[in-house]
Enzyme design. Structure first.
Site, PDB file in Angstrom:
ATOM      1  N   SER A 186      57.246 -27.544  96.356  1.00 42.39           N
ATOM      2  CA  SER A 186      58.336 -27.387  97.325  1.00 42.39           C
ATOM      3  C   SER A 186      58.066 -26.216  98.256  1.00 42.39           C
ATOM      4  O   SER A 186      57.437 -25.231  97.859  1.00 42.39           O
ATOM      5  CB  SER A 186      59.653 -27.134  96.573  1.00 42.39           C
ATOM      6  OG  SER A 186      60.672 -26.721  97.462  1.00 42.39           O
ATOM      7  N   TYR A 213      64.678 -21.970  90.124  1.00 37.40           N
ATOM      8  CA  TYR A 213      64.060 -23.263  90.460  1.00 37.40           C
ATOM      9  C   TYR A 213      62.774 -23.016  91.253  1.00 37.40           C
ATOM     10  O   TYR A 213      61.707 -23.539  90.904  1.00 37.40           O
ATOM     11  CB  TYR A 213      65.026 -24.129  91.280  1.00 37.40           C
ATOM     12  CG  TYR A 213      64.338 -25.212  92.080  1.00 37.40           C
ATOM     13  CD1 TYR A 213      64.155 -25.071  93.462  1.00 37.40           C
ATOM     14  CD2 TYR A 213      63.853 -26.354  91.471  1.00 37.40           C
ATOM     15  CE1 TYR A 213      63.516 -26.046  94.194  1.00 37.40           C
ATOM     16  CE2 TYR A 213      63.208 -27.346  92.204  1.00 37.40           C
ATOM     17  CZ  TYR A 213      63.032 -27.182  93.574  1.00 37.40           C
ATOM     18  OH  TYR A 213      62.392 -28.145  94.309  1.00 37.40           O
ATOM     19  N   LYS A 260      58.618 -23.701  90.348  1.00 37.79           N
ATOM     20  CA  LYS A 260      57.650 -24.428  91.197  1.00 37.79           C
ATOM     21  C   LYS A 260      56.414 -23.560  91.433  1.00 37.79           C
ATOM     22  O   LYS A 260      55.279 -24.010  91.392  1.00 37.79           O
ATOM     23  CB  LYS A 260      58.290 -24.832  92.528  1.00 37.79           C
ATOM     24  CG  LYS A 260      59.288 -25.967  92.422  1.00 37.79           C
ATOM     25  CD  LYS A 260      58.633 -27.256  91.918  1.00 37.79           C
ATOM     26  CE  LYS A 260      59.629 -28.392  91.852  1.00 37.79           C
ATOM     27  NZ  LYS A 260      59.043 -29.628  91.281  1.00 37.79           N
TER      28      LYS A 260
HETATM   29  C1  WQD Z   1      69.971 -27.548 103.803  1.00 41.81           C
HETATM   30  C2  WQD Z   1      70.834 -26.773 104.780  1.00 41.81           C
HETATM   31  C3  WQD Z   1      72.393 -25.277 103.723  1.00 41.81           C
HETATM   32  C4  WQD Z   1      74.860 -28.394 101.866  1.00 41.81           C
HETATM   33  C5  WQD Z   1      66.703 -27.111  98.743  1.00 41.81           C
HETATM   34  C6  WQD Z   1      65.553 -26.618  97.899  1.00 41.81           C
HETATM   35  C7  WQD Z   1      64.307 -27.404  98.223  1.00 41.81           C
HETATM   36  C8  WQD Z   1      64.594 -28.847  97.985  1.00 41.81           C
HETATM   37  C9  WQD Z   1      65.720 -29.292  98.928  1.00 41.81           C
HETATM   38  C10 WQD Z   1      64.571 -30.073  95.955  1.00 41.81           C
HETATM   39  C11 WQD Z   1      71.012 -25.324 104.348  1.00 41.81           C
HETATM   40  C12 WQD Z   1      73.113 -26.383 104.482  1.00 41.81           C
HETATM   41  C13 WQD Z   1      73.860 -27.745 102.583  1.00 41.81           C
HETATM   42  C14 WQD Z   1      76.211 -28.289 102.304  1.00 41.81           C
HETATM   43  C15 WQD Z   1      75.491 -26.934 104.151  1.00 41.81           C
HETATM   44  N1  WQD Z   1      64.939 -29.023  96.627  1.00 41.81           N
HETATM   45  N2  WQD Z   1      74.185 -27.041 103.707  1.00 41.81           N
HETATM   46  N3  WQD Z   1      76.466 -27.573 103.444  1.00 41.81           N
HETATM   47  O1  WQD Z   1      68.554 -25.435 100.459  1.00 41.81           O
HETATM   48  O2  WQD Z   1      67.073 -26.169 102.410  1.00 41.81           O
HETATM   49  O3  WQD Z   1      66.431 -26.815 100.083  1.00 41.81           O
HETATM   50  O4  WQD Z   1      66.889 -28.508  98.603  1.00 41.81           O
HETATM   51  O5  WQD Z   1      63.891 -30.991  96.291  1.00 41.81           O
HETATM   52  O6  WQD Z   1      63.282 -26.986  97.363  1.00 41.81           O
HETATM   53  O7  WQD Z   1      65.295 -25.255  98.206  1.00 41.81           O
HETATM   54  O8  WQD Z   1      68.393 -27.873 101.151  1.00 41.81           O
HETATM   55  O9  WQD Z   1      70.075 -29.626 101.612  1.00 41.81           O
HETATM   56  O10 WQD Z   1      70.714 -27.709 100.054  1.00 41.81           O
HETATM   57  O11 WQD Z   1      70.478 -27.284 102.489  1.00 41.81           O
HETATM   58  O12 WQD Z   1      75.756 -26.270 105.168  1.00 41.81           O
HETATM   59  O13 WQD Z   1      77.169 -28.845 101.697  1.00 41.81           O
HETATM   60  O14 WQD Z   1      72.131 -27.352 104.773  1.00 41.81           O
HETATM   61  O15 WQD Z   1      73.049 -24.029 103.939  1.00 41.81           O
HETATM   62  O16 WQD Z   1      71.043 -24.521 105.529  1.00 41.81           O
HETATM   63  P1  WQD Z   1      67.655 -26.458 101.071  1.00 41.81           P
HETATM   64  P2  WQD Z   1      69.975 -28.176 101.253  1.00 41.81           P
END
Ligand code: WQD
Length: 348
Positions: free
Chosen positions: A125, A150, A154
């Protein structure tokens, strides 16, 4: 040729199984169904028209895993997805993540050596880069402090695999995913979050369909054009195809060293608000949202330099924002027609 896919009934695992079957590989799925459902294996068989072997095994059960790999010691390779991946949950329960993700991997590596299964494709990741600042980020970037347990698992997993490959005990390709989104074009496979989604896209689709009242946008005071964080979203099918290309690279002896690392993204970043607006525009639905406080651990922006994968894997992401948001929506709508499959109702 046989390929084992751990976590094979999960989101990326199931889409990768479809691509492997489409390329005429024999596929064995290994899963403990802790975060997926057995019916996904049947769905893969139906959609592909091919037989799918399913093994219910928990990778932390070393004996059961060893019996399974002994049964499939004719496999040419293992694609390893099986791991816990909720960032917030990992902060609350670090030992569960270290045990599941690292003991599981340790058992898998020991057993694949014991049964002479030579090649490994590993689901890593972009989180291993930590709070990186220079974008786009390439594979030579230093790995900064992990942002969560997490992310730490990785990073440690990459080191375990790389050390084993350096000892010439296995060959490995480590694939650093950016943000997987979207669903299979059939709308019969997709992301199946259990309970309240952690990731952005499933929260958007569940809000659009009315399962959630509104989307919380975690902060709009970041140093980005519209104040919301930027991520490199990549269609899950593009990701799946990259696994096929990575495996073929190893099987064809094209690797330049015993373990290689590739970023898997589109090379383009979009903000949270851009994702919401694209979803509304291409699907003709509204996504009610409210700006709330930042989520701890989030970084302002990260997107990939994908030139190494483009060159060495001869792979480019083919799907753009429109396919990402429309396939995600079509899958959410399909889920409503299969309420018996709806994770909210499915008793675990
Ligand atoms: C994306 C953006 C949130 C939810 C993580 C892991 C990565 C992978 C994918 C597993 C961010 C914003 C999110 C919500 C929001 N993990 N958001 N409201 O954190 O970039 O990556 O998930 O495969 O390894 O680090 O992904 O989709 O959680 O967030 O505003 O209800 O959306 O703040 O900016 P992230 P995410």
């Amino acid at each position: 040729m046989k390929v084992i896919i751990t976590g094979g009934t999960g989101y990326i695992g199931s889409h990768t199984a479809m691509e492997m079957l489409g390329a005429n590989y024999e596929v064995v799925l290994i899963d403990n169904f802790s975060n997926s459902y057995p019916w996904v294996a049947e769905r893969i068989a139906t959609l592909s028209g091919k037989q799918v072997l399913m093994e219910e095994v928990d990778l932390t059960d070393a004996d059961a895993l060893d019996v399974c790999l002994a049964r499939h010691n004719d496999a040419a390779a293992i694609i390893h997805f099986a791991a816990l991946k909720a960032v917030g949950e990992s902060v609350e329960m670090p030992l569960r993540y270290y045990r599941n993700n690292l003991i599981g991997l340790l058992n898998l590596l020991s057993s694949m050596i014991r049964h002479s299964i030579p090649d490994l494709v590993f689901s890593s990741s972009c989180t291993v880069y930590g709070a990186a600042e220079n974008m786009p980020i390439d594979e030579t970037a230093p790995l900064l402090a992990p942002l969560s347990p997490y992310g730490a698992t990785k990073r440690m997993a990459e080191e375990m695999i790389t050390d084993l490959a350096s000892a010439n005990r296995i060959r490995a390709v480590l694939l650093r995913y950016f943000n997987p989104v979207g669903a299979h074009h059939s709308a019969q496979l997709g992301e199946l979050p259990i309970g309240v989604p952690n990731n952005l896209m499933p929260f958007i689709t569940q809000t659009a369909i009315g399962k959630r009242k509104k989307l919380m946008v975690f902060g709009n005071d970041y140093p980005t054009p519209d104040g919301t964080p930027i991520r490199d979203y990549i269609h899950v099918t593009d990701l799946a195809i990259a696994h096929l290309k990575a495996l073929q690279r190893m099987l064809n002896g094209k690797q330049k060293k015993s373990s290689e690392v590739f970023n898997l993204g589109t090379g383009k970043g979009y903000s949270v608000l851009e994702m919401i607006h694209a979803f509304e525009k291409h699907n003709g639905v509204k996504v009610p949202y409210e700006i709330t406080d930042r989520r701890p651990g989030d970084i302002a922006e990260i997107w990939a330099d994908t030139s190494l994968a483009n060159k060495e894997l001869r792979w480019h992401a083919q799907y753009g924002l429109k396919e990402m948001v429309t396939t995600a929506w079509q899958w959410e709508q399909h889920l409503q027609t299969e309420e018996n499959l709806n994770p909210e109702e499915v008793s675990k």
